[in-house]
Motif scaffolding. Structure first.
Motif, mmCIF file in Angstrom:
data_model
loop_
_atom_site.group_PDB
_atom_site.id
_atom_site.type_symbol
_atom_site.label_atom_id
_atom_site.label_comp_id
_atom_site.label_asym_id
_atom_site.label_seq_id
_atom_site.Cartn_x
_atom_site.Cartn_y
_atom_site.Cartn_z
ATOM 1 N N ALA A 34 0.775 -1.375 -0.006
ATOM 2 C CA ALA A 34 0.017 -0.147 0.124
ATOM 3 C C ALA A 34 0.866 1.410 0.120
ATOM 4 N N MET A 83 -5.155 0.137 5.067
ATOM 5 C CA MET A 83 -4.360 -1.205 5.345
ATOM 6 C C MET A 83 -4.103 -1.380 6.822
ATOM 7 N N TYR A 117 -2.194 -6.537 -0.609
ATOM 8 C CA TYR A 117 -2.714 -5.147 -1.027
ATOM 9 C C TYR A 117 -2.736 -5.277 -2.616
#
Length: 180
Positions: A93, A124, A179
């Motif tokens: 992220a 996140m 992610y």
């Protein structure tokens, strides 16, 4: 109006300044969000309090089965930290956040404090069960990130509080994150 730029050298000094100026002050580490707001004339703070020099807030460490990320730690520091690399989704992220120059000055604490709806790192951190340590002269409190955000650009952060730490549960054997 002239803006006064303050740069305390200790956390205690920063907390004192925060207590003194409260709503008249804005805290920055990297200042990436504030720079945009000032350039678009959405904000003109009386005082800017720079926290990036505070050594107490610039560490990444593991304490009591918790990854502790200091409030002045940059995204770049997190990308290169062996502790943070265990959180693959978080590091991914961060890689998608801004440019390398932005990641070198921007901080997850600052990202959380602005409560921007587009903040990938906040999402996140929420998914990983992060909590924030907030401090002022009266003491400290730890707030789960899920309870920290009230709405877009609004948090439970008091005007005299500073985000001093981000806490993440340590990854256990067999756990992971991603992610995309």
């Amino acid at each position: 109006m002239e803006t006064l730029f303050l740069h305390p050298s200790t956390l205690q000094e920063a907390l004192s300044v925060a207590n003194q100026y409260q709503e008249k002050a804005v805290f920055i580490n990297g200042g990436t969000d504030l720079t945009i707001e000032i350039s678009q004339k959405r904000k003109c703070p009386e005082r800017i309090i720079y926290l990036g020099n505070l050594q107490e807030l610039s560490k990444i460490q593991v304490r009591d089965k918790t990854l502790v990320i200091g409030g002045a730690v940059t995204f770049r520091q997190m990308q290169t930290s062996p502790y943070c690399r265990q959180y693959r989704g978080l590091v991914e992220a961060i890689h998608h956040l801004g440019s390398p120059a932005i990641r070198s000055v921007a901080t997850p604490a600052g990202n959380a404090a602005t409560a921007a709806a587009s903040a990938d790192c906040n999402t996140m951190l929420l998914a990983l069960g992060a909590s924030l340590k907030l401090e002022n002269l009266r003491g400290s409190r730890i707030i789960p990130m899920a309870s920290f955000f009230v709405s877009k650009n609004l948090t439970v952060l008091m005007p005299d509080e500073i985000i001093t730490e981000i806490h993440l549960p340590v990854m256990k054997q067999g756990m992971g994150s991603g992610y995309s």
